[in-house]
Design an enzyme around this catalytic site. Structure first.
Site, PDB file in Angstrom:
ATOM      1  N   HIS A   1       0.814  -1.220   0.000  1.00 28.74           N
ATOM      2  CA  HIS A   1       0.000   0.000   0.000  1.00 28.74           C
ATOM      3  C   HIS A   1       0.852   1.276   0.000  1.00 28.74           C
ATOM      4  O   HIS A   1       0.500   2.258   0.665  1.00 28.74           O
ATOM      5  CB  HIS A   1      -0.969  -0.011   1.196  1.00 28.74           C
ATOM      6  CG  HIS A   1      -1.614  -1.351   1.416  1.00 28.74           C
ATOM      7  ND1 HIS A   1      -1.186  -2.237   2.362  1.00 28.74           N
ATOM      8  CD2 HIS A   1      -2.608  -1.965   0.762  1.00 28.74           C
ATOM      9  CE1 HIS A   1      -1.897  -3.342   2.299  1.00 28.74           C
ATOM     10  NE2 HIS A   1      -2.770  -3.203   1.334  1.00 28.74           N
ATOM     11  N   CYS A   2       1.976   1.250  -0.720  1.00 33.23           N
ATOM     12  CA  CYS A   2       2.892   2.417  -0.826  1.00 33.23           C
ATOM     13  C   CYS A   2       3.391   2.877   0.536  1.00 33.23           C
ATOM     14  O   CYS A   2       3.738   4.053   0.705  1.00 33.23           O
ATOM     15  CB  CYS A   2       2.235   3.604  -1.532  1.00 33.23           C
ATOM     16  SG  CYS A   2       1.692   3.258  -3.184  1.00 33.23           S
ATOM     17  N   SER A   3       3.398   1.999   1.526  1.00 33.04           N
ATOM     18  CA  SER A   3       3.768   2.412   2.882  1.00 33.04           C
ATOM     19  C   SER A   3       4.675   1.381   3.544  1.00 33.04           C
ATOM     20  O   SER A   3       4.292   0.757   4.551  1.00 33.04           O
ATOM     21  CB  SER A   3       2.513   2.614   3.731  1.00 33.04           C
ATOM     22  OG  SER A   3       1.649   3.521   3.119  1.00 33.04           O
TER      23      SER A   3
END
Ligand code: PLP
Length: 384
Positions: free
Chosen positions: A339-341
């Site tokens: 999740h891009c995290s």
């Protein structure tokens, strides 16, 4: 089909959003702020009314301090890259999205000092940890408001008070909370407030913005781009007033027409009512998932302390396979992985495989949650 990918982008859009965009394209069509004819004036009015709607929702005092961008990533880059110089210190959390982490890591190479305050494995941030990290040369605290991985709410208002006491600016990434959780930029003491249009604000992709508070001097925060603004065209130098200093080039007026309709819908429904429904859905989802053998749920596990984004894993099956099977066999659309995290996944202990993420919003129903729980139960049972 069950759409549980609202943390990536919301669907469906509220009533009136597509109609506002079609109306703009078919009946207005002109470039806002670029001419004095009636259509251009009408386009400018729509863009200004969108600023007013955003101000009403977030209790910001001045529509001219709403700066449009194409998404929150651009808004966050404007704040971070515009403000921070070599020798400055910035504090952030370990639950940030890459839209904060990547600009900060790039700035670090140019002499900006970065402190990442560690959150708990539940994704909870202790405001005292932020206060301890502040130094004499700290210029900014940059915080995610609602985690896009586990949904936990970070204590922005408490950190806002701490920032004021220490003369530090507070930048908030409200990608996940804008339109889903009550926010008052003045009482929460937020100096720079980044929002994205295409999630809980109900607008289309390509819209977002930064609310620039009174404590931020627009002569000190450099624009990301310079160019035509439709104002002071006799000068080769960029205007130094808001919002033009940060809004070079033709605006996404058709998108802003849609965003305005989305924000007006949120205002009519009421954020408190949307939030109450989302809390009920989140509680049902967390409790249901936790009762399933072989399923691990991450985060605070308390619907009141988070937004409607829930991450989990099924023992014995990779998140990517769970996501694929939910889509192909049950028609449930969600997102899997990091999740891009990556920092947030390291914090909760799910790096590098990540999690399965159900991102709910106000349009989802309890029946959909029941169906999704039944699907996850089947997958978990098969894997045992
Ligand atoms: C917490 C958070 N910050 C930033 C972003 C980036 O949003 P956008 O792609 O609209 O710029 C997202 C998107 O998922 C997010 O969840």
């Amino acid at each position: 089909m069950i759409y549980f990918d609202n943390a990536a982008t919301s669907w469906p859009k509220p009533p009136g959003v597509s109609e506002a965009m079609v109306r703009f394209l078919e009946e207005v069509g002109a470039n806002p702020g670029r001419a004095a004819h009636g259509r251009a004036v009408e386009a400018g009015r729509i863009v200004y009314e969108a600023r007013e709607a955003v101000c009403e929702l977030f209790q910001a005092p001045d529509p001219l301090r709403v700066v449009w961008s194409k998404n929150v990533t651009e808004a966050l880059n404007l704040a971070l890259r515009g403000l921070l110089r070599s020798g400055d210190h910035v504090v952030t959390s370990s639950m940030e999205h890459n839209s904060v982490m990547r600009p900060l890591r790039a700035l670090e190479r140019r002499g900006v000092e970065v402190t990442v305050v560690q959150c708990s494995p539940q994704g909870v941030l202790d405001p005292a940890g932020v206060e301890r990290a502040i130094r004499p040369h700290t210029r900014l605290v940059a915080l995610n408001h609602g985690s896009n991985v586990v949904g936990t709410l970070l204590p922005v208002a408490e950190v806002g008070t701490i920032c004021r006491q220490h003369g530090v600016l507070l930048l908030v990434d409200a990608a996940q909370t804008g339109g889903a959780y009550p926010i008052n930029v003045q009482s929460d003491q937020i100096d720079l407030f980044g929002f994205t249009g295409h999630k809980s604000l109900g607008g289309p992709m390509g819209t977002g913005g930064l609310i620039v508070g009174e404590r931020v001097n627009e002569r000190e925060m450099e624009p990301l781009m310079r160019g035509g603004t439709g104002s002071h065209s006799e000068y080769e130098l960029q205007p130094d007033f808001l919002p033009d200093v940060y809004e070079s080039g033709t605006l996404n007026a058709v998108g802003l027409a849609g965003l305005q309709a989305g924000v007006r819908w949120v205002l009519e429904e009421g954020v408190d009512a949307i939030r109450a429904h989302e809390v009920a859905l989140t509680r049902q989802l967390i409790e249901g998932l936790r009762s399933l053998p072989g399923v691990t749920v991450y985060g605070s596990l308390d619907a009141e302390l988070q937004i409607a984004t829930v991450s989990f894993n099924v023992t014995g099956i990779e998140p990517s396979e769970v996501g694929l099977r939910l889509d192909e066999e049950y028609g449930i659309l969600c997102r899997v992985g990091l999740h891009c995290s990556p920092a947030a996944h390291k914090t909760i202990g799910t790096f590098p495989a990540g999690t399965v993420r159900f991102g709910l919003n106000g349009f989802n129903t309890m029946d959909e949650v029941e169906s999704a729980l039944a699907a996850v139960e089947e997958l978990a049972r098969e894997a045992q």
